[in-house]
Design a protein around this motif. Structure first.
Motif, mmCIF file in Angstrom:
data_model
loop_
_atom_site.group_PDB
_atom_site.id
_atom_site.type_symbol
_atom_site.label_atom_id
_atom_site.label_comp_id
_atom_site.label_asym_id
_atom_site.label_seq_id
_atom_site.Cartn_x
_atom_site.Cartn_y
_atom_site.Cartn_z
ATOM 1 N N ASN A 31 0.848 -1.192 0.000
ATOM 2 C CA ASN A 31 0.000 0.000 0.000
ATOM 3 C C ASN A 31 0.886 1.244 0.000
ATOM 4 O O ASN A 31 0.903 2.014 0.974
ATOM 5 N N PRO A 32 1.639 1.464 -1.069
ATOM 6 C CA PRO A 32 2.627 2.554 -1.078
ATOM 7 C C PRO A 32 2.036 3.951 -0.932
ATOM 8 O O PRO A 32 2.744 4.875 -0.524
ATOM 9 N N ALA A 33 0.757 4.128 -1.264
ATOM 10 C CA ALA A 33 0.137 5.449 -1.176
ATOM 11 C C ALA A 33 -0.366 5.764 0.226
ATOM 12 O O ALA A 33 -0.839 6.871 0.481
ATOM 13 N N ILE A 34 -0.284 4.798 1.145
ATOM 14 C CA ILE A 34 -0.760 5.007 2.515
ATOM 15 C C ILE A 34 0.416 5.304 3.438
ATOM 16 O O ILE A 34 1.396 4.555 3.480
ATOM 17 N N ASN A 35 0.329 6.416 4.159
ATOM 18 C CA ASN A 35 1.337 6.765 5.162
ATOM 19 C C ASN A 35 0.841 6.317 6.534
ATOM 20 O O ASN A 35 -0.343 6.461 6.849
ATOM 21 N N THR A 36 1.738 5.766 7.339
ATOM 22 C CA THR A 36 1.360 5.311 8.680
ATOM 23 C C THR A 36 2.203 6.002 9.732
ATOM 24 O O THR A 36 3.379 6.283 9.513
ATOM 25 N N ARG A 37 1.586 6.257 10.866
ATOM 26 C CA ARG A 37 2.283 6.825 12.019
ATOM 27 C C ARG A 37 1.992 5.931 13.219
ATOM 28 O O ARG A 37 0.835 5.684 13.539
ATOM 29 N N LEU A 38 3.052 5.458 13.858
ATOM 30 C CA LEU A 38 2.900 4.554 14.995
ATOM 31 C C LEU A 38 3.287 5.260 16.281
ATOM 32 O O LEU A 38 4.403 5.764 16.412
ATOM 33 N N LYS A 39 2.357 5.289 17.231
ATOM 34 C CA LYS A 39 2.598 5.873 18.553
ATOM 35 C C LYS A 39 2.656 4.738 19.564
ATOM 36 O O LYS A 39 1.720 3.954 19.688
ATOM 37 N N ILE A 40 3.766 4.644 20.302
ATOM 38 C CA ILE A 40 3.938 3.597 21.309
ATOM 39 C C ILE A 40 3.894 4.222 22.694
ATOM 40 O O ILE A 40 4.546 5.240 22.949
ATOM 41 N N GLY A 41 3.109 3.627 23.584
ATOM 42 C CA GLY A 41 3.013 4.131 24.953
ATOM 43 C C GLY A 41 2.406 3.076 25.848
ATOM 44 O O GLY A 41 2.262 1.914 25.459
ATOM 45 N N THR A 42 2.046 3.453 27.057
ATOM 46 C CA THR A 42 1.376 2.507 27.945
ATOM 47 C C THR A 42 -0.024 2.224 27.420
ATOM 48 O O THR A 42 -0.601 3.019 26.674
ATOM 49 N N SER A 43 -0.592 1.099 27.818
ATOM 50 C CA SER A 43 -1.938 0.748 27.357
ATOM 51 C C SER A 43 -2.952 1.822 27.721
ATOM 52 O O SER A 43 -3.832 2.166 26.911
ATOM 53 N N SER A 44 -2.844 2.389 28.933
ATOM 54 C CA SER A 44 -3.805 3.416 29.363
ATOM 55 C C SER A 44 -3.653 4.698 28.546
ATOM 56 O O SER A 44 -4.647 5.336 28.180
ATOM 57 N N THR A 45 -2.408 5.071 28.244
ATOM 58 C CA THR A 45 -2.166 6.275 27.443
ATOM 59 C C THR A 45 -2.708 6.103 26.029
ATOM 60 O O THR A 45 -3.365 6.995 25.480
ATOM 61 N N ILE A 46 -2.448 4.945 25.444
ATOM 62 C CA ILE A 46 -2.907 4.674 24.082
ATOM 63 C C ILE A 46 -4.436 4.632 24.027
ATOM 64 O O ILE A 46 -5.052 5.167 23.096
ATOM 65 N N GLU A 47 -5.057 4.022 25.014
ATOM 66 C CA GLU A 47 -6.525 3.981 25.047
ATOM 67 C C GLU A 47 -7.105 5.388 25.093
ATOM 68 O O GLU A 47 -8.078 5.694 24.394
ATOM 69 N N GLN A 48 -6.517 6.265 25.902
ATOM 70 C CA GLN A 48 -7.008 7.636 26.008
ATOM 71 C C GLN A 48 -6.844 8.382 24.693
ATOM 72 O O GLN A 48 -7.688 9.206 24.321
ATOM 73 N N MET A 49 -5.779 8.088 23.961
ATOM 74 C CA MET A 49 -5.567 8.739 22.672
ATOM 75 C C MET A 49 -6.626 8.301 21.651
ATOM 76 O O MET A 49 -7.008 9.084 20.787
ATOM 77 N N VAL A 50 -7.100 7.068 21.760
ATOM 78 C CA VAL A 50 -8.213 6.622 20.910
ATOM 79 C C VAL A 50 -9.487 7.365 21.304
ATOM 80 O O VAL A 50 -10.245 7.816 20.451
ATOM 81 N N VAL A 51 -9.716 7.499 22.601
ATOM 82 C CA VAL A 51 -10.883 8.244 23.108
ATOM 83 C C VAL A 51 -10.868 9.677 22.583
ATOM 84 O O VAL A 51 -11.898 10.226 22.174
ATOM 85 N N ASP A 52 -9.673 10.296 22.570
ATOM 86 C CA ASP A 52 -9.526 11.693 22.162
ATOM 87 C C ASP A 52 -9.413 11.878 20.645
ATOM 88 O O ASP A 52 -9.111 12.980 20.172
ATOM 89 N N ASN A 53 -9.621 10.791 19.893
ATOM 90 C CA ASN A 53 -9.562 10.823 18.424
ATOM 91 C C ASN A 53 -8.183 11.191 17.878
ATOM 92 O O ASN A 53 -8.059 11.697 16.752
ATOM 93 N N GLU A 54 -7.141 10.949 18.663
ATOM 94 C CA GLU A 54 -5.778 11.171 18.178
ATOM 95 C C GLU A 54 -5.267 9.975 17.385
ATOM 96 O O GLU A 54 -4.303 10.098 16.618
ATOM 97 N N LEU A 55 -5.898 8.819 17.585
ATOM 98 C CA LEU A 55 -5.506 7.601 16.882
ATOM 99 C C LEU A 55 -6.721 7.003 16.179
ATOM 100 O O LEU A 55 -7.843 7.082 16.689
ATOM 101 N N ASP A 56 -6.484 6.381 15.040
ATOM 102 C CA ASP A 56 -7.576 5.738 14.306
ATOM 103 C C ASP A 56 -7.897 4.361 14.872
ATOM 104 O O ASP A 56 -9.048 3.923 14.861
ATOM 105 N N LEU A 57 -6.882 3.677 15.355
ATOM 106 C CA LEU A 57 -7.049 2.367 15.977
ATOM 107 C C LEU A 57 -5.805 2.084 16.794
ATOM 108 O O LEU A 57 -4.792 2.769 16.669
ATOM 109 N N ALA A 58 -5.880 1.063 17.661
ATOM 110 C CA ALA A 58 -4.723 0.780 18.520
ATOM 111 C C ALA A 58 -4.768 -0.662 18.996
ATOM 112 O O ALA A 58 -5.783 -1.366 18.855
ATOM 113 N N PHE A 59 -3.646 -1.088 19.574
ATOM 114 C CA PHE A 59 -3.499 -2.435 20.102
ATOM 115 C C PHE A 59 -2.918 -2.338 21.513
ATOM 116 O O PHE A 59 -1.849 -1.759 21.713
#
Length: 296
Positions: free
Chosen positions: A119-147
């Motif tokens: 998928n060369p036309a798709i740019n990705t940005r990966l944010k790594i943090g604690t599970s609680s921090t990442i979950e909050q970023m999904v809540v705040d619409n800063e991330l499209d999806l997370a693990f």
């Protein structure tokens, strides 16, 4: 002065076809409408753009300057439309992904190069943090999806188990406890290399050791799994780490899993988390790449 995209398109079409009537046919407009658009553009620029020739009209010097700008602007508008069309269909755009340390460093970071290759036309940005921090970023619409490694607790967040993982006690191949079954007394007497105080991995490690009946008396604290694995590899001590973080070292023989009663038996899941309203075709494309079939 008001210049429209329609006027610039008319300018370009007249130039390409050399006649207003042919430009009108190409644009699916009437000849009077095309003539009016050209007249309005010339009025806005306060300059004539064409001169008559035997076969129709040709650009004059002012028209050449205007055409250069028209080509640039119309090209940029076309790129803008294409970019958003690609994003709407999952063919292009930017995808913001989050992950906790284990999944981000040892799973998603390996998935992204393969995803980019196809998928060369798709740019990705990966944010790594604690599970609680990442979950909050999904809540705040800063991330499209997370693990993350725990089921989310926030309202409005959807989740689905993805990978299975477990905690395991690891040691250097040369450590005495890597060569025999360890007793609770052995583990309590060992030096432990653990994550920093606020890290979820440390809390999980201490919880596991407590369940085993192990009392940690001697420890070293490091803030990255890479540093912990290197320290354990020197024979300095033991650690409790997710299998996903050490499976490569275990396979190569750089580390060994310590056999102890009750250790390594409890499974845990890595969860995909997202908001339903932000589950775009772009996000769905990455989810499919990961082999995840969303529950209906």
């Amino acid at each position: 002065m008001r210049i429209t995209l329609k006027q610039l398109a008319v300018l370009k079409a007249i130039c390409e076809h050399g006649q207003i009537s042919k430009a009108a046919k190409h644009l699916h407009q009437s000849v009077p409408a095309v003539s009016m658009s050209l007249k309005e553009l010339e009025s806005s620029l306060e300059a004539k753009l064409f001169v008559r020739s035997a076969s129709g009209v040709v650009l004059n010097e002012s028209g050449q300057v205007a055409l250069t700008y028209a080509n640039t602007i119309l090209g940029q508008v076309s790129e803008l439309k294409q970019r958003f069309q690609d994003q709407a269909t999952g063919e292009g755009g930017t995808l913001n992904i989050g992950a906790n340390k284990t999944c981000g460093n040892y799973v998603i970071s390996k998935q992204l190069p393969y995803f980019k290759r196809y998928n060369p036309a798709i740019n990705t940005r990966l944010k790594i943090g604690t599970s609680s921090t990442i979950e909050q970023m999904v809540v705040d619409n800063e991330l499209d999806l997370a693990f993350i490694s725990a089921r989310p607790t926030s309202i409005g967040i959807e989740s689905q188990p993805w990978l299975s993982d477990r905690l395991c006690v690891v040691a250097s191949p040369e450590h005495k406890l890597a060569k025999r079954t360890a007793s609770i007394e052995d583990l309590s007497a060992a030096t432990w290399v653990l994550d920093e105080e606020e890290a979820a991995s440390r809390i999980e490690a201490l919880h596991l050791l407590k369940e085993l009946g192990v009392t940690v008396q001697d420890e070293m604290v490091m803030n990255t799994m890479g540093a912990i694995k290197r320290a354990v590899g020197t024979g300095l001590g033991l650690s409790v780490l997710p299998l996903l973080a050490v499976d490569a070292e275990l396979e190569r023989g750089d580390l060994r899993e310590v056999i102890a009663p009750g250790a390594g038996s409890e499974k845990r899941s890595i969860y995909l988390i997202y908001k339903s309203e932000r589950l775009t075709p772009l996000a769905q494309r990455f989810i499919e790449h990961c082999g995840i079939e969303l529950a209906k």
